[in-house]
Scaffold this active site. Sequence first.
Site, PDB file in Angstrom:
ATOM      1  N   LYS A 198     -58.398 -68.896  18.261  1.00 10.84           N
ATOM      2  CA  LYS A 198     -57.225 -68.350  18.945  1.00 10.84           C
ATOM      3  C   LYS A 198     -56.036 -68.093  18.035  1.00 10.84           C
ATOM      4  CE  LYS A 198     -58.230 -70.338  23.478  1.00 10.84           C
ATOM      5  NZ  LYS A 198     -57.703 -71.187  24.560  1.00 10.84           N
ATOM      6  N   GLY A 355     -59.942 -80.265  11.669  1.00 10.28           N
ATOM      7  CA  GLY A 355     -61.241 -80.805  12.067  1.00 10.28           C
ATOM      8  C   GLY A 355     -62.402 -79.843  11.896  1.00 10.28           C
ATOM      9  N   GLY A 378     -53.533 -82.214  13.128  1.00  6.77           N
ATOM     10  CA  GLY A 378     -52.233 -81.730  13.604  1.00  6.77           C
ATOM     11  C   GLY A 378     -51.138 -81.781  12.561  1.00  6.77           C
TER      12      GLY A 378
END
Length: 401
Positions: A198, A355, A378
């Site tokens: 995305k 990840g 993150g």
Amino acid sequence: MTKRFRTLDDVDVKGKRVLLRVDLNVPMENGRVTDTTRLERVAPTITELSAKGGKVILLAHFGRPKGRDPKDSLKPVAAALSQAIDMPVAFADDCIGEVARNAVAAMKDGDILCLENTRFHKEEENNDPAFSAELAQLGDIWVNDAFSAAHRAHASTEGLGHKLPAYAGRTLQAELDALGKALESPTKPVIAIIGGAKVSTKIDLLQNLVTKVEALVIGGGMANTFLHAQGVGIGKSLAEKHLAATALRILEKAAAVNCAIILPVDAVVAQQFAANAPSHAYGLDAVPAGGMILDIGPQSIARIEAAIDNAATLVWNGPLGAFEMTPFDHGTVMAARHAASRTKARKLISVAGGGDTVAALNQAGVAGDFTYVSTAGGAFLEWMEGKPLPGVEVLRVHQTQ
């Protein structure tokens, strides 16, 4: 890079109580740790502090408990850590209060103690100053070695930096050094490879990177959004068509700052999203209306490899296709192996993180050949987006002097 931060080189820890924030948020199954990567990452800092005579008091979170929950206890993780570092690791059933104070008071120089999950107390995530003060009573100095939690302003990841002298541990130091070499003071030219499904999750990242790198490769499902925005027929491929205008703005910004955008020029297309589905490579002018783009094609791989050859530094986040399914991992694997071979030949500094990225590099068998692979997720992404990380900012020398 880390000269702006205090490290373990700046402190004598002998006889001191060292509150050490580590990442022990490891995968567990039936009470057993299934992947010890993070335990191995924190081992050097723990063993160094112990060897230098510090009393090593580990602070960490595990999972997302709402209050005290036995399934989120760090006790089995402490046992696994003890095996990983081949040293005894004591355990205390709380991270504050009498239980914690008594456990710390019983320590001798060089001892290692793991305190219970900091998130058993809601004050941890609220960064409650009183909770930070209670934690601070247990230590003489605070060392942050959990880069993966540095994007969160919690009591044990940021609050303690305002209560005690603060230092970066070796894992955090290595991460800051690697990221500094990749984006803050890199050897140029720099290329970034950004993939994944995305665009919506990586808008800030792309907008920051076009100002920092000479070339930006966009792959994975997010490339389809850019191709659609340019009027390319993408069939039934995954795309965020509502972000077409955003994609065009990013392309305009890249052109304005002389950042070359490298999009696929051909694609591997299948009729269904499934492993080993029949597939064929097409030029972008010939993608079938009922087809799905699931990987980059051979010409795109060659272009990316040529771009890697022209670069001195590579930053990578996200796969170039549906890498979790054969044969649609081919583009990611080929590009990864090419980057690894350039790195081994000392012609490229390669830094990767996230990840899916780590999984893809492992699948290609080259994670160990990159200059640095971050497991931080993150925090790695926010750093690449150019955002200040609370757990890093609090370590800056001017704040802790």
